[in-house]
Design a protein around this motif. Structure first.
Motif, PDB file in Angstrom:
ATOM      1  N   ASN A 235      39.304  48.033  46.116  1.00 15.31           N
ATOM      2  CA  ASN A 235      38.196  47.648  45.236  1.00 15.31           C
ATOM      3  C   ASN A 235      36.836  47.657  45.924  1.00 15.31           C
ATOM      4  OD1 ASN A 235      40.103  47.309  43.254  1.00 15.31           O
ATOM      5  ND2 ASN A 235      39.946  45.088  43.163  1.00 15.31           N
ATOM      6  N   ASP A 236      36.743  47.078  47.108  1.00 15.17           N
ATOM      7  CA  ASP A 236      35.441  46.983  47.774  1.00 15.17           C
ATOM      8  C   ASP A 236      34.872  48.355  48.097  1.00 15.17           C
ATOM      9  OD1 ASP A 236      35.480  44.223  47.650  1.00 15.17           O
ATOM     10  OD2 ASP A 236      36.300  43.986  49.665  1.00 15.17           O
ATOM     11  N   ARG A 237      35.688  49.205  48.672  1.00 15.84           N
ATOM     12  CA  ARG A 237      35.233  50.543  49.042  1.00 15.84           C
ATOM     13  C   ARG A 237      34.917  51.374  47.793  1.00 15.84           C
ATOM     14  NH1 ARG A 237      39.116  51.970  53.011  1.00 15.84           N
ATOM     15  NH2 ARG A 237      37.895  50.838  54.517  1.00 15.84           N
ATOM     16  N   ALA A 238      35.770  51.287  46.779  1.00 15.05           N
ATOM     17  CA  ALA A 238      35.543  52.033  45.537  1.00 15.05           C
ATOM     18  C   ALA A 238      34.266  51.562  44.847  1.00 15.05           C
ATOM     19  CB  ALA A 238      36.736  51.887  44.606  1.00 15.05           C
ATOM     20  N   ASN A 239      34.060  50.250  44.784  1.00  8.38           N
ATOM     21  CA  ASN A 239      32.839  49.739  44.151  1.00  8.38           C
ATOM     22  C   ASN A 239      31.588  50.133  44.926  1.00  8.38           C
ATOM     23  OD1 ASN A 239      33.995  48.638  41.897  1.00  8.38           O
ATOM     24  ND2 ASN A 239      34.108  46.570  42.702  1.00  8.38           N
ATOM     25  N   ALA A 240      31.694  50.244  46.233  1.00 11.76           N
ATOM     26  CA  ALA A 240      30.545  50.692  47.026  1.00 11.76           C
ATOM     27  C   ALA A 240      30.134  52.109  46.617  1.00 11.76           C
ATOM     28  CB  ALA A 240      30.869  50.640  48.513  1.00 11.76           C
ATOM     29  N   ILE A 241      31.101  52.891  46.175  1.00  8.22           N
ATOM     30  CA  ILE A 241      30.815  54.254  45.719  1.00  8.22           C
ATOM     31  C   ILE A 241      30.367  54.251  44.259  1.00  8.22           C
ATOM     32  CG2 ILE A 241      31.844  56.512  45.241  1.00  8.22           C
ATOM     33  CD1 ILE A 241      33.834  55.829  47.590  1.00  8.22           C
ATOM     34  N   TRP A 242      31.220  53.727  43.374  1.00  5.12           N
ATOM     35  CA  TRP A 242      30.976  53.816  41.931  1.00  5.12           C
ATOM     36  C   TRP A 242      29.789  52.975  41.462  1.00  5.12           C
ATOM     37  CZ3 TRP A 242      33.085  57.949  40.428  1.00  5.12           C
ATOM     38  CH2 TRP A 242      34.349  58.336  40.869  1.00  5.12           C
ATOM     39  N   GLU A 243      29.487  51.886  42.170  1.00  3.25           N
ATOM     40  CA  GLU A 243      28.397  51.003  41.738  1.00  3.25           C
ATOM     41  C   GLU A 243      27.173  51.104  42.651  1.00  3.25           C
ATOM     42  OE1 GLU A 243      30.241  47.161  41.609  1.00  3.25           O
ATOM     43  OE2 GLU A 243      31.257  47.594  39.719  1.00  3.25           O
ATOM     44  N   ALA A 244      27.102  52.128  43.446  1.00  5.33           N
ATOM     45  CA  ALA A 244      26.026  52.254  44.434  1.00  5.33           C
ATOM     46  C   ALA A 244      24.635  52.219  43.809  1.00  5.33           C
ATOM     47  CB  ALA A 244      26.205  53.538  45.246  1.00  5.33           C
ATOM     48  N   GLY A 245      24.473  52.779  42.637  1.00  6.28           N
ATOM     49  CA  GLY A 245      23.151  52.866  42.038  1.00  6.28           C
ATOM     50  C   GLY A 245      22.767  51.723  41.124  1.00  6.28           C
ATOM     51  N   ILE A 246      23.663  50.761  40.907  1.00  4.37           N
ATOM     52  CA  ILE A 246      23.378  49.684  39.954  1.00  4.37           C
ATOM     53  C   ILE A 246      22.133  48.892  40.338  1.00  4.37           C
ATOM     54  CG2 ILE A 246      24.203  47.433  39.117  1.00  4.37           C
ATOM     55  CD1 ILE A 246      26.894  48.607  38.733  1.00  4.37           C
ATOM     56  N   SER A 247      21.993  48.569  41.613  1.00  2.00           N
ATOM     57  CA  SER A 247      20.869  47.724  42.019  1.00  2.00           C
ATOM     58  C   SER A 247      19.526  48.420  41.816  1.00  2.00           C
ATOM     59  CB  SER A 247      21.022  47.296  43.481  1.00  2.00           C
ATOM     60  OG  SER A 247      21.037  48.430  44.326  1.00  2.00           O
ATOM     61  N   SER A 248      19.509  49.736  41.793  1.00  2.00           N
ATOM     62  CA  SER A 248      18.247  50.450  41.616  1.00  2.00           C
ATOM     63  C   SER A 248      17.980  50.820  40.156  1.00  2.00           C
ATOM     64  CB  SER A 248      18.240  51.719  42.483  1.00  2.00           C
ATOM     65  OG  SER A 248      19.250  52.604  42.058  1.00  2.00           O
ATOM     66  N   GLN A 249      18.903  50.496  39.264  1.00  2.00           N
ATOM     67  CA  GLN A 249      18.754  50.825  37.848  1.00  2.00           C
ATOM     68  C   GLN A 249      18.227  49.602  37.084  1.00  2.00           C
ATOM     69  OE1 GLN A 249      20.404  53.655  36.033  1.00  2.00           O
ATOM     70  NE2 GLN A 249      20.848  54.753  37.898  1.00  2.00           N
TER      71      GLN A 249
ATOM     72  N   ILE B 130      49.479  45.815  47.341  1.00  2.00           N
ATOM     73  CA  ILE B 130      48.230  46.224  46.698  1.00  2.00           C
ATOM     74  C   ILE B 130      47.418  44.991  46.327  1.00  2.00           C
ATOM     75  CG2 ILE B 130      47.231  47.369  44.686  1.00  2.00           C
ATOM     76  CD1 ILE B 130      49.622  49.304  44.771  1.00  2.00           C
ATOM     77  N   LEU B 131      48.087  43.965  45.782  1.00  2.00           N
ATOM     78  CA  LEU B 131      47.367  42.747  45.389  1.00  2.00           C
ATOM     79  C   LEU B 131      46.860  41.965  46.589  1.00  2.00           C
ATOM     80  CD1 LEU B 131      49.380  41.415  42.324  1.00  2.00           C
ATOM     81  CD2 LEU B 131      47.087  42.389  42.367  1.00  2.00           C
ATOM     82  N   ASP B 132      47.555  42.037  47.709  1.00  2.00           N
ATOM     83  CA  ASP B 132      47.070  41.352  48.907  1.00  2.00           C
ATOM     84  C   ASP B 132      45.732  41.933  49.350  1.00  2.00           C
ATOM     85  OD1 ASP B 132      49.250  39.679  48.995  1.00  2.00           O
ATOM     86  OD2 ASP B 132      50.359  40.912  50.425  1.00  2.00           O
ATOM     87  N   ALA B 133      45.590  43.234  49.212  1.00  2.00           N
ATOM     88  CA  ALA B 133      44.352  43.906  49.616  1.00  2.00           C
ATOM     89  C   ALA B 133      43.269  43.807  48.542  1.00  2.00           C
ATOM     90  CB  ALA B 133      44.639  45.373  49.929  1.00  2.00           C
ATOM     91  N   ASN B 134      43.673  43.584  47.286  1.00  2.00           N
ATOM     92  CA  ASN B 134      42.733  43.538  46.154  1.00  2.00           C
ATOM     93  C   ASN B 134      43.084  42.360  45.238  1.00  2.00           C
ATOM     94  OD1 ASN B 134      41.401  46.277  46.615  1.00  2.00           O
ATOM     95  ND2 ASN B 134      43.562  46.831  46.510  1.00  2.00           N
ATOM     96  N   PRO B 135      42.811  41.135  45.677  1.00  2.00           N
ATOM     97  CA  PRO B 135      43.258  39.962  44.921  1.00  2.00           C
ATOM     98  C   PRO B 135      42.449  39.651  43.664  1.00  2.00           C
ATOM     99  CG  PRO B 135      42.023  39.263  46.850  1.00  2.00           C
ATOM    100  CD  PRO B 135      42.157  40.761  46.934  1.00  2.00           C
ATOM    101  N   ILE B 136      41.319  40.333  43.488  1.00  2.00           N
ATOM    102  CA  ILE B 136      40.504  40.091  42.291  1.00  2.00           C
ATOM    103  C   ILE B 136      40.179  41.414  41.597  1.00  2.00           C
ATOM    104  CG2 ILE B 136      39.484  37.942  43.175  1.00  2.00           C
ATOM    105  CD1 ILE B 136      36.917  39.539  43.754  1.00  2.00           C
ATOM    106  N   CYS B 137      39.860  41.324  40.323  1.00  2.00           N
ATOM    107  CA  CYS B 137      39.503  42.488  39.517  1.00  2.00           C
ATOM    108  C   CYS B 137      38.247  43.147  40.081  1.00  2.00           C
ATOM    109  CB  CYS B 137      39.262  42.045  38.078  1.00  2.00           C
ATOM    110  SG  CYS B 137      38.663  43.346  36.976  1.00  2.00           S
ATOM    111  N   ALA B 138      38.273  44.460  40.184  1.00  2.00           N
ATOM    112  CA  ALA B 138      37.127  45.209  40.719  1.00  2.00           C
ATOM    113  C   ALA B 138      35.897  45.078  39.835  1.00  2.00           C
ATOM    114  CB  ALA B 138      37.489  46.687  40.866  1.00  2.00           C
ATOM    115  N   ASP B 139      36.092  44.829  38.542  1.00  2.00           N
ATOM    116  CA  ASP B 139      34.960  44.780  37.611  1.00  2.00           C
ATOM    117  C   ASP B 139      34.415  43.376  37.388  1.00  2.00           C
ATOM    118  OD1 ASP B 139      35.137  47.492  37.352  1.00  2.00           O
ATOM    119  OD2 ASP B 139      35.948  47.471  35.322  1.00  2.00           O
TER     120      ASP B 139
END
Length: 86
Positions: free
Chosen positions: A66-80, A1-10
């Motif tokens: 993390n990358d795929r999840a953030n693409a979903i959960w943070e999708a609207g941040i740039s427009s807010q 899991i850490l190999d695929a997600n070496p940094i904190c998603a947030d």
């Protein structure tokens, strides 16, 4: 899991060892505290070291990541206006 997600998603901290199971992200201890304060109805936090993740939970974290999840959960941040990632 850490190999695929070496940094904190947030926050991007290295070597995160906590997960939000329902959001499908790997997070650091500091961000896990923030997630816990949101309540389990928002983020179900578990330790990768202290808790036993089921095979299904591990597979979810590997499949989503993390990358795929953030693409979903943070999708609207740039427009807010006034919102940014920490």
């Amino acid at each position: 899991i850490l190999d695929a997600n070496p940094i904190c998603a947030d926050c991007g901290a290295e070597n995160p060892d906590w997960v939000s199971l329902n959001l499908g992200v790997v997070i650091c201890i500091d961000c896990s505290g923030v997630h816990r304060s949101l309540g389990v109805h928002v983020s179900k936090v578990r330790s990768m070291k202290l808790d036993d993740l089921s095979e299904a939970e591990s597979n979810l974290l590997l499949a989503l990541g993390n990358d795929r999840a953030n693409a979903i959960w943070e999708a609207g941040i740039s427009s807010q206006k006034g919102w940014k990632k920490p």
